[in-house]
Design a protein around this motif. Sequence first.
Motif, PDB file in Angstrom:
ATOM      1  N   LEU A  32      36.168  38.495  39.256  1.00 29.25           N
ATOM      2  CA  LEU A  32      37.411  38.801  39.974  1.00 29.25           C
ATOM      3  C   LEU A  32      38.611  38.907  39.044  1.00 29.25           C
ATOM      4  O   LEU A  32      39.657  39.417  39.443  1.00 29.25           O
ATOM      5  CB  LEU A  32      37.653  37.770  41.071  1.00 29.25           C
ATOM      6  N   ASP A  33      38.494  38.422  37.802  1.00 24.60           N
ATOM      7  CA  ASP A  33      39.518  38.653  36.793  1.00 24.60           C
ATOM      8  C   ASP A  33      39.248  39.949  36.045  1.00 24.60           C
ATOM      9  O   ASP A  33      40.172  40.640  35.629  1.00 24.60           O
ATOM     10  CB  ASP A  33      39.563  37.505  35.776  1.00 24.60           C
ATOM     11  N   GLN A  34      37.989  40.271  35.866  1.00 27.33           N
ATOM     12  CA  GLN A  34      37.599  41.447  35.087  1.00 27.33           C
ATOM     13  C   GLN A  34      37.903  42.750  35.821  1.00 27.33           C
ATOM     14  O   GLN A  34      38.453  43.673  35.237  1.00 27.33           O
ATOM     15  CB  GLN A  34      36.103  41.385  34.737  1.00 27.33           C
ATOM     16  N   VAL A  35      37.560  42.827  37.083  1.00 23.35           N
ATOM     17  CA  VAL A  35      37.677  44.095  37.810  1.00 23.35           C
ATOM     18  C   VAL A  35      39.112  44.613  37.856  1.00 23.35           C
ATOM     19  O   VAL A  35      39.366  45.755  37.475  1.00 23.35           O
ATOM     20  CB  VAL A  35      37.066  43.989  39.225  1.00 23.35           C
ATOM     21  N   PRO A  36      40.101  43.818  38.277  1.00 25.70           N
ATOM     22  CA  PRO A  36      41.452  44.383  38.333  1.00 25.70           C
ATOM     23  C   PRO A  36      42.073  44.632  36.959  1.00 25.70           C
ATOM     24  O   PRO A  36      42.970  45.450  36.826  1.00 25.70           O
ATOM     25  CB  PRO A  36      42.266  43.345  39.103  1.00 25.70           C
ATOM     26  N   ASN A  37      41.600  43.951  35.935  1.00 30.59           N
ATOM     27  CA  ASN A  37      42.195  44.084  34.617  1.00 30.59           C
ATOM     28  C   ASN A  37      41.391  44.981  33.685  1.00 30.59           C
ATOM     29  O   ASN A  37      41.745  45.142  32.525  1.00 30.59           O
ATOM     30  CB  ASN A  37      42.356  42.703  33.985  1.00 30.59           C
ATOM     31  N   SER A  38      40.331  45.562  34.187  1.00 34.70           N
ATOM     32  CA  SER A  38      39.486  46.428  33.375  1.00 34.70           C
ATOM     33  C   SER A  38      40.110  47.812  33.253  1.00 34.70           C
ATOM     34  O   SER A  38      40.699  48.329  34.190  1.00 34.70           O
ATOM     35  CB  SER A  38      38.101  46.547  34.012  1.00 34.70           C
TER      36      SER A  38
END
Length: 118
Positions: A32-38
């Motif tokens: 959930l941190d990776q998806v929006p910041n990818s």
Amino acid sequence: MLAAAFILEGVSFAQALRHARADARKQDRHVLDQVPNSSDTPTRAAFNEDGTALIGLVLAFLGILLHHLNGSPVPDAVGSILVGILLGIVAVVLIEKNRQFLVGQAVAPSCEGPWPCG
């Protein structure tokens, strides 16, 4: 028909989740941190769109179910409106995130001084 759509969207979401988890592991982040910041736009879009589709299908199912249980068309209409609002919100979020990656993120400096480093 909704059940078939839910199954197909679920399979697609599972694939997007699997890909996002692999990317998150590489970056030592939570999914959930990776998806929006990818910066990987296709993964971010697939994850958000498929997740939103699943939520929208649940809302549509609940609207239709309540319509059949009480005979009133209001729950079906409210469900349709909620699905539209949900899709609009996700579209705006994806547009904003893509805009940030296209024009809004500064590149980290690799050296000090007034001249670019080579």
